[in-house]
Design a protein around this motif. Structure first.
Motif, short mmCIF file in Angstrom:
data_model
loop_
_atom_site.label_atom_id
_atom_site.label_comp_id
_atom_site.label_asym_id
_atom_site.label_seq_id
_atom_site.Cartn_x
_atom_site.Cartn_y
_atom_site.Cartn_z
N PRO A 55 3.38 -4.95 3.91
CA PRO A 55 3.49 -6.36 5.34
C PRO A 55 2.77 -7.08 5.28
N ARG A 58 3.41 -9.25 2.69
CA ARG A 58 4.79 -10.22 2.28
C ARG A 58 4.77 -11.03 3.16
N VAL A 59 4.25 -11.20 4.07
CA VAL A 59 4.44 -12.71 4.87
C VAL A 59 3.28 -13.38 3.89
N ASP A 184 -3.14 -11.11 8.07
CA ASP A 184 -3.27 -11.23 7.21
C ASP A 184 -3.43 -11.27 6.20
N MET A 310 5.98 0.28 5.41
CA MET A 310 6.05 -0.69 6.25
C MET A 310 6.96 -0.88 7.25
N ALA A 314 6.19 -3.26 10.34
CA ALA A 314 7.12 -4.73 9.78
C ALA A 314 8.01 -4.40 11.42
N THR A 320 -2.20 -2.45 12.02
CA THR A 320 -2.73 -1.44 10.78
C THR A 320 -3.18 -0.77 11.32
N GLY A 458 11.47 -4.08 6.10
CA GLY A 458 9.93 -4.10 5.63
C GLY A 458 9.86 -5.78 5.88
N GLU A 459 10.86 -6.91 6.25
CA GLU A 459 9.47 -8.24 7.16
C GLU A 459 9.32 -8.21 8.27
N PRO A 460 8.81 -7.98 8.57
CA PRO A 460 8.46 -8.41 10.07
C PRO A 460 9.20 -9.27 10.93
N SER A 477 16.57 -0.74 10.54
CA SER A 477 15.35 -0.32 9.89
C SER A 477 14.99 1.28 9.77
#
Length: 519
Positions: A55, A58-59, A184, A310, A314, A320, A458-460, A477
């Protein structure tokens, strides 16, 4: 054991025929062991922590779900397709030389991954990492076996296995705390840490360990490896493209091309005098069945270990640091129970432990599906106990599965059988991440819909997202992961049925001999 999307079958290919004596003097053997432990840690840290860091990646890089899948799969593709070639390279060029070459390539690619400016570059260097790992992974255990005489080999391998289990257990925990503390962007340190660890390994191998002589002049089946990469790459691309925006039209042709290339690969391997994979072994029912069970089980394991972190980070908004504990029960229980379970399996045969362990994992994944379906977002009282149950099930499987593979074939074929089973478990993970991502994306879109301003699976949640939309995103989700977990629970059930129908249920000969002596 293997890397996370790859906790392995416990069957790591030992290449070549090991001499009764050793190339390494007693004073230098500890350096071989330290170097092998450090090199193995490279793969374990990368694999397990990467699942927690996805995650954040991805960010930071703006990666889509399909790109996140390929950040995992690029590595899995080259590793699974080349690992048998990597083992043969140790025989042909000497284990020390090939092992060092694998580490050099792995850490060079790791440094490039740490500096990657976008997802495409990261994916490319992850593939190169996999090439290095294909030489490094089989070399780590093989060089220990070649450096230590038989009477000391078991203890040395035990130390290596214990250190590997500790690395896999603590890596995600420490990685999770670091990601929570520093944000991140710190995901790059996951790859950068490989540089000092790898350099220490290289120094020990080159400065403290003598070179070993090549065992045999084996040919490297590079043509077969290229066909395997093309076939499984096309299959994975076709499955992944179903979850990519505007790429769905390519999924059918890619899957069809992959299937054709897989047939070409099989024909090619059957005609080779020294093939990468001895396909004749699959004529043995117990061997074929154990590998089918392996594929189903590790497909399920890889899918959950990739998509569950994920979802929790997210989707649920967990830290984490908390999610980093997800791998702890799995690695700890395998480390603690594999020895006793192996002895139990020898006494009663591997069929019951494999089948019952697969059923336990199926129950755990069904529990995860229900947890997500009911919207219970509690890690310590919900997810963690189910992960412990899953770890117990895998501990019942790992050692007996290795035994089933080894005892299904003739003694001369155990190295090849072990390598094939290793590759099958990794191919299962490769296909799982690709296929289950498409399933998750489809269910997510069906529940939430698509459009501008709607985050993908899976995107925050972006800042300022409307409360109603955020609640809908969370429900979508949960539904998406529940579908993934339900499918993987069914696959574990199939693994149990396959093992029960094909794997031997007889006490192994050495267990009978021991029982007779005790009697």
């Amino acid at each position: 054991m293997h890397t996370p999307t790859n906790v392995g079958t416990g069957a790591v290919p030992l290449t070549g025929s090991l001499p009764s004596d050793t190339f390494c003097p007693q004073a230098q053997r500890r350096f071989v062991l330290i170097a092998a432990i450090l090199a193995s840690a490279l793969g374990f840290i990368d694999g397990s922590v990467l699942a927690i860091a996805t995650p954040a990646i991805r960010v930071d890089l703006g990666a889509s779900l399909a790109e996140a899948q390929w950040i995992s799969n690029a590595y899995a593709l080259t590793l699974s397709a080349l690992i048998l070639v990597g083992g043969a390279a140790g025989d042909r060029f000497g284990l020390r030389h090939s092992f060092v070459a694998g580490i050099v390539l792995f850490i060079a690619a790791s440094l490039a991954c740490a500096l990657a400016p976008n997802p495409a570059v990261l994916i490319a260097f992850r593939a190169i990492q996999g090439v290095g790992a294909a030489v490094m992974v089989p070399g780590s255990l093989a060089i220990i076996a070649k450096a230590y005489p038989k009477k000391e080999r078991g203890r040395a391998i035990g130390i290596w296995a214990a250190a590997s289990a500790l690395t896999m257990a603590l890596g995600p925990v420490l990685g999770g705390f670091v990601l929570s503390a520093f944000g991140d962007g710190i995901w790059r340190a996951i790859f950068a840490i490989n540089l000092p660890l790898g350099l220490i390994s290289i120094y020990l191998l080159l400065a403290k360990v003598p070179a070993d002589a090549p065992a045999e002049k084996r040919s490297l089946d590079l043509g077969g490896a290229a066909l395997a990469i093309s076939a499984f790459g096309a299959l994975a691309y076709g499955l992944t493209s179903m979850s990519g925006d505007g790429e769905g039209l390519m999924s059918g042709p890619s899957i069809a091309a992959g299937a054709v290339l897989l047939v070409v690969f099989i024909v090619f391997e059957r005609q080779r005098r020294e093939p990468m994979i001895d396909l004749s072994l699959f004529r043995i029912g117990a061997f074929a069945g154990a590998n089918v069970a392996t594929f189903f089980l590790y497909f399920a394991l890889s899918a959950n270990l990739f998509y569950l972190p994920m979802l929790m980070i997210a989707g649920w908004g967990l830290s984490t640091a908390e999610v980093g504990f997800i791998f702890l029960p799995l690695s700890a229980l395998i480390a603690l129970l594999s020895g006793p379970v192996g002895q139990w399996s020898d006494r009663i045969g591997p069929r019951f432990p494999i089948a019952s362990g697969s059923l336990v994992v199926a129950v755990a994944f069904a529990g995860l599906a229900l947890l997500a379906y009911w919207g219970i977002h509690n890690f310590w009282l919900g997810v963690f106990p189910l992960m412990a149950l899953m770890g117990f099930g895998m501990a019942l499987v790992v050692s007996p599965l290795s035994t089933a593979i080894m005892t299904a074939v003739e003694d001369k074929d155990t190295g090849a059988a072990s390598g094939i089973n290793n590759a099958v478990s990794r191919i299962g993970g490769l296909i799982a991440v690709a296929a289950m991502g498409s399933l998750a994306a489809w269910v997510y879109a069906a529940v939430l819909g698509t459009g501008a301003g709607i985050p993908g699976f899976g995107e925050p949640a972006p800042a300022g997202l409307a409360p109603g939309l955020d609640a809908a995103r969370l429900a979508a989700s949960d539904a998406a992961f529940a579908a993934v977990a339900a499918v993987t629970a069914l696959l574990c059930l199939l693994s149990a049925i396959t093992a029960w129908m094909t794997v031997s249920g007889e006490r192994l000969p050495w267990a009978r001999d021991t029982a007779n002596q005790q009697g």
